[in-house]
Every structure is written in C-alpha cells, then in structure tokens.
Scaffold this motif. Sequence first.
Motif, PDB file in Angstrom:
ATOM      1  N   PHE A  10     -40.179   3.341 -39.830  1.00  0.00           N
ATOM      2  CA  PHE A  10     -38.817   3.463 -41.732  1.00  0.00           C
ATOM      3  C   PHE A  10     -38.790   5.319 -41.685  1.00  0.00           C
ATOM      4  O   PHE A  10     -37.450   5.256 -41.630  1.00  0.00           O
ATOM      5  N   LEU A  11     -39.867   5.594 -41.794  1.00  0.00           N
ATOM      6  CA  LEU A  11     -39.769   7.174 -42.332  1.00  0.00           C
ATOM      7  C   LEU A  11     -39.152   7.826 -40.985  1.00  0.00           C
ATOM      8  O   LEU A  11     -38.002   9.120 -41.287  1.00  0.00           O
ATOM      9  N   THR A  12     -39.591   7.680 -40.050  1.00  0.00           N
ATOM     10  CA  THR A  12     -38.610   8.094 -38.778  1.00  0.00           C
ATOM     11  C   THR A  12     -37.757   8.286 -38.318  1.00  0.00           C
ATOM     12  O   THR A  12     -36.393   9.289 -38.170  1.00  0.00           O
ATOM     13  N   ARG A  13     -37.089   6.993 -39.193  1.00  0.00           N
ATOM     14  CA  ARG A  13     -35.473   6.779 -39.301  1.00  0.00           C
ATOM     15  C   ARG A  13     -34.725   7.325 -39.970  1.00  0.00           C
ATOM     16  O   ARG A  13     -33.865   8.037 -39.601  1.00  0.00           O
ATOM     17  N   ARG A  14     -34.929   6.910 -40.719  1.00  0.00           N
ATOM     18  CA  ARG A  14     -35.268   7.778 -42.320  1.00  0.00           C
ATOM     19  C   ARG A  14     -34.713   9.323 -42.299  1.00  0.00           C
ATOM     20  O   ARG A  14     -33.387   9.540 -42.414  1.00  0.00           O
ATOM     21  N   ARG A  15     -35.052   9.858 -41.995  1.00  0.00           N
ATOM     22  CA  ARG A  15     -35.540  11.154 -41.339  1.00  0.00           C
ATOM     23  C   ARG A  15     -34.031  11.771 -40.098  1.00  0.00           C
ATOM     24  O   ARG A  15     -34.036  12.834 -40.437  1.00  0.00           O
ATOM     25  N   ALA A  16     -34.459  10.841 -38.860  1.00  0.00           N
ATOM     26  CA  ALA A  16     -33.363  10.996 -38.345  1.00  0.00           C
ATOM     27  C   ALA A  16     -31.988  10.991 -38.660  1.00  0.00           C
ATOM     28  O   ALA A  16     -30.643  11.684 -37.702  1.00  0.00           O
ATOM     29  N   ALA A  17     -32.011  10.084 -39.373  1.00  0.00           N
ATOM     30  CA  ALA A  17     -30.308  10.359 -40.158  1.00  0.00           C
ATOM     31  C   ALA A  17     -29.839  11.045 -41.349  1.00  0.00           C
ATOM     32  O   ALA A  17     -28.675  11.360 -41.553  1.00  0.00           O
ATOM     33  N   VAL A  18     -30.666  11.690 -41.611  1.00  0.00           N
ATOM     34  CA  VAL A  18     -30.631  13.235 -42.347  1.00  0.00           C
ATOM     35  C   VAL A  18     -30.064  14.600 -41.158  1.00  0.00           C
ATOM     36  O   VAL A  18     -30.724  14.613 -41.008  1.00  0.00           O
ATOM     37  N   ASP A  19     -28.285  15.426 -41.972  1.00  0.00           N
ATOM     38  CA  ASP A  19     -28.217  16.394 -41.411  1.00  0.00           C
ATOM     39  C   ASP A  19     -28.814  17.432 -42.125  1.00  0.00           C
ATOM     40  O   ASP A  19     -28.619  17.430 -43.053  1.00  0.00           O
ATOM     41  N   PRO A  20     -29.337  18.184 -40.791  1.00  0.00           N
ATOM     42  CA  PRO A  20     -30.488  18.923 -41.474  1.00  0.00           C
ATOM     43  C   PRO A  20     -29.283  20.305 -41.978  1.00  0.00           C
ATOM     44  O   PRO A  20     -29.776  21.637 -43.242  1.00  0.00           O
ATOM     45  N   ALA A  21     -28.132  20.618 -41.702  1.00  0.00           N
ATOM     46  CA  ALA A  21     -26.988  21.159 -42.419  1.00  0.00           C
ATOM     47  C   ALA A  21     -26.735  21.160 -44.084  1.00  0.00           C
ATOM     48  O   ALA A  21     -26.198  21.829 -44.946  1.00  0.00           O
ATOM     49  N   GLU A  22     -26.989  20.167 -44.369  1.00  0.00           N
ATOM     50  CA  GLU A  22     -26.726  19.855 -45.913  1.00  0.00           C
ATOM     51  C   GLU A  22     -27.809  20.396 -46.704  1.00  0.00           C
ATOM     52  O   GLU A  22     -27.664  20.828 -47.596  1.00  0.00           O
ATOM     53  N   TYR A  23     -29.219  20.789 -46.064  1.00  0.00           N
ATOM     54  CA  TYR A  23     -30.408  21.508 -46.369  1.00  0.00           C
ATOM     55  C   TYR A  23     -30.310  22.593 -46.039  1.00  0.00           C
ATOM     56  O   TYR A  23     -30.967  23.363 -46.391  1.00  0.00           O
ATOM     57  N   GLY A  24     -29.125  23.390 -45.402  1.00  0.00           N
ATOM     58  CA  GLY A  24     -28.890  24.861 -44.971  1.00  0.00           C
ATOM     59  C   GLY A  24     -29.816  24.791 -43.773  1.00  0.00           C
ATOM     60  O   GLY A  24     -29.739  26.496 -43.336  1.00  0.00           O
ATOM     61  N   PHE A  25     -30.230  24.114 -42.878  1.00  0.00           N
ATOM     62  CA  PHE A  25     -31.370  24.349 -42.046  1.00  0.00           C
ATOM     63  C   PHE A  25     -30.052  24.926 -40.345  1.00  0.00           C
ATOM     64  O   PHE A  25     -29.224  24.106 -40.232  1.00  0.00           O
ATOM     65  N   VAL A  26     -30.880  25.365 -39.624  1.00  0.00           N
ATOM     66  CA  VAL A  26     -29.878  25.679 -38.611  1.00  0.00           C
ATOM     67  C   VAL A  26     -29.947  24.337 -37.424  1.00  0.00           C
ATOM     68  O   VAL A  26     -30.736  23.667 -37.271  1.00  0.00           O
ATOM     69  N   THR A  27     -28.701  24.048 -36.838  1.00  0.00           N
ATOM     70  CA  THR A  27     -28.464  22.390 -36.179  1.00  0.00           C
ATOM     71  C   THR A  27     -28.967  23.401 -34.807  1.00  0.00           C
ATOM     72  O   THR A  27     -28.590  21.972 -33.682  1.00  0.00           O
ATOM     73  N   THR A  28     -28.539  24.230 -34.434  1.00  0.00           N
ATOM     74  CA  THR A  28     -28.325  24.642 -32.691  1.00  0.00           C
ATOM     75  C   THR A  28     -30.034  24.435 -32.342  1.00  0.00           C
ATOM     76  O   THR A  28     -30.802  24.378 -32.933  1.00  0.00           O
ATOM     77  N   GLY A  29     -29.948  23.582 -31.134  1.00  0.00           N
ATOM     78  CA  GLY A  29     -31.735  24.442 -30.314  1.00  0.00           C
ATOM     79  C   GLY A  29     -32.391  23.069 -30.630  1.00  0.00           C
ATOM     80  O   GLY A  29     -33.330  23.510 -30.658  1.00  0.00           O
ATOM     81  N   ARG A  30     -31.963  22.334 -31.308  1.00  0.00           N
ATOM     82  CA  ARG A  30     -32.899  20.685 -32.023  1.00  0.00           C
ATOM     83  C   ARG A  30     -33.611  20.180 -31.165  1.00  0.00           C
ATOM     84  O   ARG A  30     -31.607  19.276 -30.740  1.00  0.00           O
ATOM     85  N   ARG A  31     -33.841  18.953 -30.672  1.00  0.00           N
ATOM     86  CA  ARG A  31     -34.328  18.522 -29.684  1.00  0.00           C
ATOM     87  C   ARG A  31     -34.228  16.842 -29.814  1.00  0.00           C
ATOM     88  O   ARG A  31     -34.213  16.392 -29.683  1.00  0.00           O
ATOM     89  N   VAL A  32     -33.926  16.848 -31.424  1.00  0.00           N
ATOM     90  CA  VAL A  32     -33.950  15.455 -31.704  1.00  0.00           C
ATOM     91  C   VAL A  32     -32.586  15.596 -33.037  1.00  0.00           C
ATOM     92  O   VAL A  32     -32.303  16.839 -33.457  1.00  0.00           O
ATOM     93  N   LYS A  33     -32.480  14.145 -32.812  1.00  0.00           N
ATOM     94  CA  LYS A  33     -31.331  14.333 -34.843  1.00  0.00           C
ATOM     95  C   LYS A  33     -32.566  14.615 -35.876  1.00  0.00           C
ATOM     96  O   LYS A  33     -33.673  13.720 -35.835  1.00  0.00           O
ATOM     97  N   GLY A  34     -31.857  14.761 -37.002  1.00  0.00           N
ATOM     98  CA  GLY A  34     -32.076  15.019 -38.314  1.00  0.00           C
ATOM     99  C   GLY A  34     -33.029  15.930 -38.519  1.00  0.00           C
ATOM    100  O   GLY A  34     -33.435  17.297 -37.835  1.00  0.00           O
ATOM    101  N   LEU A  35     -34.260  15.841 -40.036  1.00  0.00           N
ATOM    102  CA  LEU A  35     -35.084  17.108 -40.543  1.00  0.00           C
ATOM    103  C   LEU A  35     -36.348  16.534 -39.309  1.00  0.00           C
ATOM    104  O   LEU A  35     -36.883  15.736 -38.652  1.00  0.00           O
ATOM    105  N   ARG A  36     -36.390  18.170 -39.472  1.00  0.00           N
ATOM    106  CA  ARG A  36     -38.149  17.583 -38.472  1.00  0.00           C
ATOM    107  C   ARG A  36     -39.050  17.516 -39.633  1.00  0.00           C
ATOM    108  O   ARG A  36     -38.689  17.149 -40.830  1.00  0.00           O
TER     109      ARG A  36
END
Length: 264
Positions: A10-36
Amino acid sequence: MSRNEDVKHFLTRRRAAVDPAEYGFVTTGRRVKGLRREEVAQLAAVSVSWYTWLEQGRSISISHGALQRIARVLKLTPVEQDYLEDIVFGHRAVPQSASRQLPKEVTAMVEALNPHPAFIRSANMDILYWNEAARNEIFDWSTVAKENRNSLKLMFLNEEYRKIIHDWDSAARHTISAFRSNYAAAKQAEEFEAVISVLNLQSADFRRMWNYHDVSKIGAGNKAIIDKNGHINRFTYTSLEIENLPGVFVLFYLKSVVEPPSAI
C-alpha cells in the motif's frame, strides 16, 4: 497476504503515485516513479530508517501523529488514511463478523421497501437476505449455492452475474476496494480470508485487481445492471449499517428515471 505485506504494498503504491515536482524535488534522472523513501521521511519529519522499516512492515513503535504526517505527504484520502491505520495498528471497533440471525423487523423492513430493490449484506460481501424487487431487477441469489452468495465471489466467478454488470471492470475494482477496507477494519478476519483464498485460487482477474491496493467505502453511488433484454437499467444506491448489528448493511436501490425529450 499478511498485514506486513499489505503495509508494504500500500505505501509503495501510494508513494509511487505522488509527483515529486509537487514538493519541489527534481524529477530528472529518477529510475522509478513517485517519491523516494528518503523524501517521504524528510517531508513527514521522520528518520529514513524508521520510514523504511514502516514500509517493510517491521514491528516498530508508531505514533498516530507520525502516521498522519505520512498520510498527508502521500495525499491519502480519509478512507485511505483509515485503511492505513487499520493495517498498521490493527482493528478499529467497527465491522465484526456478521450475525446470520437477522431480526424479523430488519427483514420486514427490506420486504416493505418493495417495489424498490433492497437486500442485506455483511461486511465480507455475503448476501444474507433480499426482497422480490432485488431478485427481479438485480440478481436472484437463490439460484446459487449458499456458500457462493457473496458479491465478490459472484463478481469474479459467476459468468451469469458478470454479464449483467455494466462496466464490469470499474464495478469489480470498486467492490474489491470496499471489501479491502472492511477487511482491514474487521475484528474477526476469518470470513474475509475465506473469500480471498477462494478467489486467489480461481480468478486471475481478482489476483490482478487485489494487487492494486485500492480502498473505498460503499456508502452511496450508482449502479448499472443489464437486464435479460439487454437494456441497461441505472440505479442510485444507499448503504446503511444496522445499528445493533455491526458489519451488517441494508442496501437500497432506486431506479433512475430518464425523462423523455420535450416536444418541440
């Protein structure tokens, strides 16, 4: 599937569904979707190791405050937040194993709702009672064995039932998500696990949708049923829990009336 596995997925899927850009994190160079994981930990003001252990389902000390901060970071809905608390902390004092002895006044109420469809269902989706309108306009549960009178089993294992459900995929996902929410909250999980065991063995569609880890509540909504003539009948429905029978619900269906076009 264990509660620890539920927390992890549950936490893994919900974390993957959040756009890092919404929190000001750089989105380039990420191997997986969502927040780390470290980003969730930073935003929720917890340590990375603690959040990692939580997501792994380990036995750790967890406060409601920390879990609420994580829920806000992951943008969980109120229903999803309830579900997370249920699978982390155990059970809230809601749906217990449903009694099969229905009081006469409850069944009389369902009968009195004719000519509108109404039926009684337990939290684990077992169908306990229905009126004639439900039999005629929804489904005749008397045609299947008692152990198979379960909305989730019928949805995935009964071809006749499956054919009458308009937009089956959406309806099936919603039914699973409500079942999962009830399961997490149940004090006695055996009746839920019996349904899951059967469906895991017999339905690839169930296994696929169960792994989505969606959660919702059945309160009110819309349903579309295909009748024997191929017509789509649309209903609005309301689900009401019987106060002195926790985990037992009356579902009332009201057919939507389509107004004819006005004369010109």
